[in-house]
Write a protein that holds these residues in place. Structure first.
Motif, PDB file in Angstrom:
ATOM      1  N   ILE A   9     -24.494  35.533 -32.509  1.00  0.00           N
ATOM      2  CA  ILE A   9     -24.063  34.741 -32.560  1.00  0.00           C
ATOM      3  C   ILE A   9     -23.781  33.385 -32.611  1.00  0.00           C
ATOM      4  CG2 ILE A   9     -22.904  35.260 -30.252  1.00  0.00           C
ATOM      5  CD1 ILE A   9     -19.766  35.038 -31.069  1.00  0.00           C
ATOM      6  N   THR A  10     -24.018  32.024 -32.573  1.00  0.00           N
ATOM      7  CA  THR A  10     -24.261  30.676 -31.945  1.00  0.00           C
ATOM      8  C   THR A  10     -23.709  30.826 -30.873  1.00  0.00           C
ATOM      9  OG1 THR A  10     -22.969  29.546 -33.656  1.00  0.00           O
ATOM     10  CG2 THR A  10     -24.899  30.608 -34.010  1.00  0.00           C
ATOM     11  N   PRO A  11     -23.910  29.243 -30.302  1.00  0.00           N
ATOM     12  CA  PRO A  11     -23.183  28.841 -28.933  1.00  0.00           C
ATOM     13  C   PRO A  11     -21.807  28.284 -29.699  1.00  0.00           C
ATOM     14  CG  PRO A  11     -25.255  28.145 -28.666  1.00  0.00           C
ATOM     15  CD  PRO A  11     -25.104  29.027 -30.032  1.00  0.00           C
ATOM     16  N   SER A  12     -21.421  27.857 -30.584  1.00  0.00           N
ATOM     17  CA  SER A  12     -20.335  27.438 -30.909  1.00  0.00           C
ATOM     18  C   SER A  12     -19.376  28.455 -31.387  1.00  0.00           C
ATOM     19  CB  SER A  12     -20.555  26.331 -32.275  1.00  0.00           C
ATOM     20  OG  SER A  12     -20.691  27.114 -33.011  1.00  0.00           O
ATOM     21  N   GLU A  13     -19.718  29.973 -32.115  1.00  0.00           N
ATOM     22  CA  GLU A  13     -18.731  30.525 -31.985  1.00  0.00           C
ATOM     23  C   GLU A  13     -18.301  30.503 -30.802  1.00  0.00           C
ATOM     24  OE1 GLU A  13     -20.691  31.959 -36.848  1.00  0.00           O
ATOM     25  OE2 GLU A  13     -21.403  33.264 -34.851  1.00  0.00           O
ATOM     26  N   VAL A 159     -19.095  30.853 -18.533  1.00  0.00           N
ATOM     27  CA  VAL A 159     -19.942  29.203 -18.483  1.00  0.00           C
ATOM     28  C   VAL A 159     -18.947  28.135 -19.643  1.00  0.00           C
ATOM     29  CG1 VAL A 159     -22.257  28.376 -19.932  1.00  0.00           C
ATOM     30  CG2 VAL A 159     -22.177  30.505 -18.251  1.00  0.00           C
ATOM     31  N   GLU A 160     -18.554  29.035 -20.486  1.00  0.00           N
ATOM     32  CA  GLU A 160     -17.912  27.900 -21.531  1.00  0.00           C
ATOM     33  C   GLU A 160     -16.458  27.908 -21.398  1.00  0.00           C
ATOM     34  OE1 GLU A 160     -19.445  31.198 -21.226  1.00  0.00           O
ATOM     35  OE2 GLU A 160     -17.846  31.818 -23.193  1.00  0.00           O
ATOM     36  N   ILE A 161     -15.062  28.081 -20.202  1.00  0.00           N
ATOM     37  CA  ILE A 161     -14.284  28.146 -19.778  1.00  0.00           C
ATOM     38  C   ILE A 161     -14.288  26.340 -18.370  1.00  0.00           C
ATOM     39  CG2 ILE A 161     -12.688  28.684 -17.860  1.00  0.00           C
ATOM     40  CD1 ILE A 161     -12.617  31.672 -19.425  1.00  0.00           C
ATOM     41  N   GLY A 215     -22.943  41.712 -15.875  1.00  0.00           N
ATOM     42  CA  GLY A 215     -22.841  40.405 -14.978  1.00  0.00           C
ATOM     43  C   GLY A 215     -22.760  39.373 -16.035  1.00  0.00           C
ATOM     44  N   VAL A 216     -23.490  39.413 -17.209  1.00  0.00           N
ATOM     45  CA  VAL A 216     -24.476  38.033 -17.507  1.00  0.00           C
ATOM     46  C   VAL A 216     -22.971  37.781 -18.742  1.00  0.00           C
ATOM     47  CG1 VAL A 216     -26.481  37.959 -19.173  1.00  0.00           C
ATOM     48  CG2 VAL A 216     -26.975  39.323 -17.619  1.00  0.00           C
ATOM     49  N   GLY A 217     -22.737  36.549 -18.286  1.00  0.00           N
ATOM     50  CA  GLY A 217     -22.161  35.984 -19.515  1.00  0.00           C
ATOM     51  C   GLY A 217     -22.121  35.742 -20.731  1.00  0.00           C
ATOM     52  N   ALA A 218     -21.276  35.492 -21.745  1.00  0.00           N
ATOM     53  CA  ALA A 218     -21.193  35.664 -22.679  1.00  0.00           C
ATOM     54  C   ALA A 218     -22.171  34.204 -23.205  1.00  0.00           C
ATOM     55  CB  ALA A 218     -20.047  35.504 -23.558  1.00  0.00           C
ATOM     56  N   MET A 219     -21.901  32.841 -22.689  1.00  0.00           N
ATOM     57  CA  MET A 219     -23.174  32.251 -23.096  1.00  0.00           C
ATOM     58  C   MET A 219     -25.042  32.153 -23.002  1.00  0.00           C
ATOM     59  SD  MET A 219     -23.128  29.221 -25.132  1.00  0.00           S
ATOM     60  CE  MET A 219     -21.518  28.881 -25.201  1.00  0.00           C
ATOM     61  N   GLU A 220     -24.641  32.870 -21.979  1.00  0.00           N
ATOM     62  CA  GLU A 220     -25.460  33.191 -21.408  1.00  0.00           C
ATOM     63  C   GLU A 220     -27.031  34.271 -22.484  1.00  0.00           C
ATOM     64  OE1 GLU A 220     -25.436  32.819 -16.139  1.00  0.00           O
ATOM     65  OE2 GLU A 220     -24.140  34.555 -16.950  1.00  0.00           O
ATOM     66  N   LEU A 221     -25.821  35.140 -22.580  1.00  0.00           N
ATOM     67  CA  LEU A 221     -26.824  35.665 -23.667  1.00  0.00           C
ATOM     68  C   LEU A 221     -27.035  35.651 -25.011  1.00  0.00           C
ATOM     69  CD1 LEU A 221     -24.258  39.243 -23.006  1.00  0.00           C
ATOM     70  CD2 LEU A 221     -26.802  38.975 -22.324  1.00  0.00           C
ATOM     71  N   GLY A 222     -26.222  34.560 -25.637  1.00  0.00           N
ATOM     72  CA  GLY A 222     -26.020  33.777 -26.625  1.00  0.00           C
ATOM     73  C   GLY A 222     -27.890  33.178 -26.501  1.00  0.00           C
TER      74      GLY A 222
END
Length: 272
Positions: A9-13, A159-161, A215-222
Motif C-alpha cells: 500500500i502507498t503512503p497516500s492510500e 503519524v498520519e493523524i 506497536g509499529v504504525g501503518a505509515m511506518e510499515l509503509g
C-alpha cells in the motif's frame, strides 16, 4: 505500458484510510444527522462534544464550524513520556512502545498486574459478530478526564493523524511547535530501531524466526516495507549462495576421499 506501482500500500492510500479514524470535536454550529457508509451520525448540538470521522472533522474545521479536540497522546507531556520510553527504557531498547489495548483488553498497567487480554466482540445491526480494528476503534478520541501521568500509547495511524491535525488544526493543539519536535524525535528513534535489526532480519531470512513489529504504525510499515523486504530478500540470496558453496565444497571433499562424515550426519544435514 502501465506505470509500475510499488509493492504494498502507498503512503497516500494509508493516509486515506487514516481519515476514517474517529476524533472528538467541539461544534460551533448545529449540524443535522448524516447517514454515512461507516454508520449514522447523530445531530450535533453545541457545546456538546461529538465523535466524527477525521475527514468530516477536518472539513468542519476548515469551514470554522467546529474545533478538533486533540487525543490524549497528542499532548507535549504524553509525547515526552513516549519518547523517554522509546529511547531510554530498558524493556523497549530493541522494541517499540506498546499500542493501545483493543476493546475489552486491559491497558498497560492492568497487564503488569497479570490481567489476561480478552478481546470483546461487537455486533452488526444484523446480529453478526466481529472484532473491530483500526481505523474503527476509538483510539484518537479526546478524554474528558485526561491524566498526564498515565503512560500513553501511540495508535496505529499516529503519524498520519498527527500530520493532518498539525496542518489543519494547529491552533487547537497545545504548543504545536514542541509537538512537532517531539514527533520528529520519536520517528527518528523508531526508524533507527527498525533499521538496526539486521541480525533479526538475518535470522528471519534463514527461517530462524520472525521480526517483532508490535506497536509499529501503518505509515511506518509503509515507509519501511521496501527496506525490510529488500533486506530479507538479499539476506536470503546470500544464505542460498553460502549453502551452495558449502555443498560444492562437501561434494569436492567426498570426491577426493577427504570427507569422512557418517551417513547419519549426511541425513541430518539434508534435513537441515
Amino acid at each position: 505500458m502501465a506505470f509500475p506501482l510499488p509493492r504494498g500500500i502507498t503512503p497516500s492510500e494509508i493516509a486515506f484510510l487514516a481519515e476514517m479514524e474517529m476524533v472528538t470535536i467541539m461544534p460551533r454550529q448545529r449540524l443535522e444527522g448524516l447517514e454515512l457508509l461507516g454508520g449514522p451520525i447523530e445531530p450535533i448540538v453545541p457545546p456538546r462534544r461529538a465523535s466524527l470521522p477525521l475527514w468530516l472533522a477536518l472539513l468542519l474545521k476548515r469551514q470554522r464550524r467546529a474545533n478538533i479536540l486533540p487525543p490524549s497522546w497528542l499532548h507535549p507531556g504524553s509525547l515526552e513520556l513516549i519518547l523517554d520510553i522509546e529511547a531510554h527504557h530498558n524493556d523497549y531498547r530493541h522494541a517499540f512502545s506498546p499500542p493501545p489495548p483493543l476493546p475489552g483488553q486491559p491497558n498497560v498497567r492492568e497487564l503488569a498486574r497479570g490481567h489476561e487480554p480478552v478481546a470483546r466482540p461487537q455486533y452488526t445491526p444484523d446480529g453478526e459478530r466481529y472484532f473491530a480494528s483500526p481505523p474503527f476503534l476509538p483510539q484518537n478520541a479526546a478524554e474528558s478526564n485526561f491524566d498526564p501521568t498515565q503512560v500513553p500509547s501511540l495508535p496505529f495511524h499516529w503519524v498520519e493523524i498527527s500530520s493532518m491535525l498539525l496542518d489543519a488544526a494547529s491552533d487547537d493543539l497545545t504548543d504545536p511547535d514542541q509537538i512537532r519536535r517531539l514527533l520528529k524525535d520519536i520517528r527518528e528513534v523508531r526508524m533507527a530501531k527498525m533499521r538496526a535489526g539486521v541480525d533479526v532480519l538475518d535470522a528471519a531470512a534463514t527461517g530462524g524466526g520472525g521480526v517483532a513489529l508490535t506497536g509499529v504504525g501503518a505509515m511506518e510499515l509503509g515507509e519501511e516495507r521496501g527496506f525490510l523486504s529488500g533486506a530479507v530478500d538479499n539476506l536470503r540470496k546470500i544464505g542460498a549462495s553460502k549453502e551452495q558453496a558449502r555443498r560444492e565444497q562437501m561434494a569436492e571433499q567426498r570426491a577426493n576421499g577427504g570427507y569422512d562424515a557418517t551417513q547419519d550426519e549426511e541425513e541430518d544435514y539434508m534435513e537441515f
